[in-house]
Design an enzyme around this catalytic site. Structure first.
Site, mmCIF file in Angstrom:
data_model
loop_
_atom_site.group_PDB
_atom_site.id
_atom_site.type_symbol
_atom_site.label_atom_id
_atom_site.label_comp_id
_atom_site.label_asym_id
_atom_site.label_seq_id
_atom_site.Cartn_x
_atom_site.Cartn_y
_atom_site.Cartn_z
ATOM 1 C CG ASP A 65 -0.277 -0.432 2.499
ATOM 2 O OD1 ASP A 65 0.955 -0.327 2.584
ATOM 3 O OD2 ASP A 65 -0.974 -0.871 3.426
ATOM 4 C CG ASN A 134 -8.809 -1.831 11.835
ATOM 5 O OD1 ASN A 134 -7.880 -2.472 11.361
ATOM 6 N ND2 ASN A 134 -9.266 -0.724 11.284
ATOM 7 C CG HIS A 136 -5.721 -2.500 8.605
ATOM 8 N ND1 HIS A 136 -5.861 -1.217 9.070
ATOM 9 C CD2 HIS A 136 -4.387 -2.738 8.632
ATOM 10 C CE1 HIS A 136 -4.686 -0.703 9.359
ATOM 11 N NE2 HIS A 136 -3.775 -1.612 9.100
ATOM 12 C CD GLU A 141 -8.633 0.775 7.774
ATOM 13 O OE1 GLU A 141 -8.499 -0.269 8.428
ATOM 14 O OE2 GLU A 141 -8.179 1.870 8.155
#
Ligand code: GLP
Length: 250
Positions: A65, A134, A136, A141
């Protein structure tokens, strides 16, 4: 999934580095993650390179990313982070031209995402992953498609807050857009090595390893991959129901 639990992040990172050194073919394609988690692993790869036991010469590296619209010289631009870890500081043998990152500075980030997707096809040989608190992976996400390809994504407030420490603890300085490989892109890797350390990752690890496959915990898609090894320290393993069982297997 193979779950490897070690007392410390250092020990787990050393083992993960050995797996990568063994698995990556000559002239192979290595998928590389950013964040703080893989830094020790990259240190072990540089050490192995310095000792003549490993090289990324002739290989290519593919980032997961990149932030959109981050200044080119910003130290947290993922291209700069990866150049620093893999090319400079003694390096790993990787040539700067063989490090591929999504073009976060492109005028049309959606087009840049599509271009990156076609360049990375048909997938890397070995993919290194970290894990967001979380759940990811990359910057996929919660609530995103489990079949996504490389795309422009919006970071959650949780992720921007987690990453504020890299931006002078100023959440407003953390970009809110990114280009990330999609979950289906990541799943096209032949072999996946995921690392997660510390108590802050314990819930996410329990969910992606032992919970159901769900958009809420994007890393849970890895349950559908046939060659995933998860390296955790005791703290990140602390909420796994079957931790004692996994330890008997290694
Ligand atoms: C970052 C990256 C992920 C990384 C994760 C965890 O934002 N986009 O690839 O795995 O979040 O970061 P850290 O290792 O610093 O906890």
């Amino acid at each position: 999934m193979r779950i490897i639990i070690r007392d410390t992040a250092q020990e787990a990172s050393r083992l993960a580095a050995s797996q990568i050194i063994t698995s990556l073919p000559t002239n192979g394609r290595l998928g590389v993650a950013t964040g703080s988690t893989p830094l020790a692993l990259y240190g072990f790869l540089r050490e192995a390179h310095a000792a003549g036991e490993f090289t990324l010469e002739g290989c290519s590296a593919w980032a997961l990313d990149e932030y959109v619209q981050i200044p080119e010289d910003h130290p947290e631009r993922y291209r700069n982070v990866l150049l620093n870890e893999l090319v400079e500081n003694g390096g790993t043998g990787l040539a700067a031209d063989d490090l591929h990152t999504p073009d976060g500075a492109a005028e049309d980030p959606e087009q840049a995402a599509r271009d990156y997707e076609s360049q990375i096809a048909p997938g890397v040989d070995v993919q290194i992953l970290g894990l967001g608190s979380n759940g990811h992976i990359g910057f996929n996400e919660p609530a995103g498609s489990l079949s996504s390809r490389t795309h422009v994504g919006h970071l959650t407030p949780t992720t921007r807050s987690d990453n504020a420490r890299f931006f002078g603890n100023d959440i407003d300085a953390v970009p809110s857009l990114c280009i990330t490989q999609g979950l289906a892109t990541i799943m096209s890797a032949r072999e996946i090595v995921l690392l997660a350390f510390g108590e802050g990752k314990a819930e996410a690890i329990a969910q992606i390893v032992e919970g159901g496959v769900a958009q809420r915990w994007p890393g849970s898609i890895l349950q559908h991959h046939e060659n995933v090894t998860v390296y955790v320290d005791e703290a990140a393993a602390s909420r796994l129901d079957l931790a004692d069982y996994y330890k008997t297997l290694n």
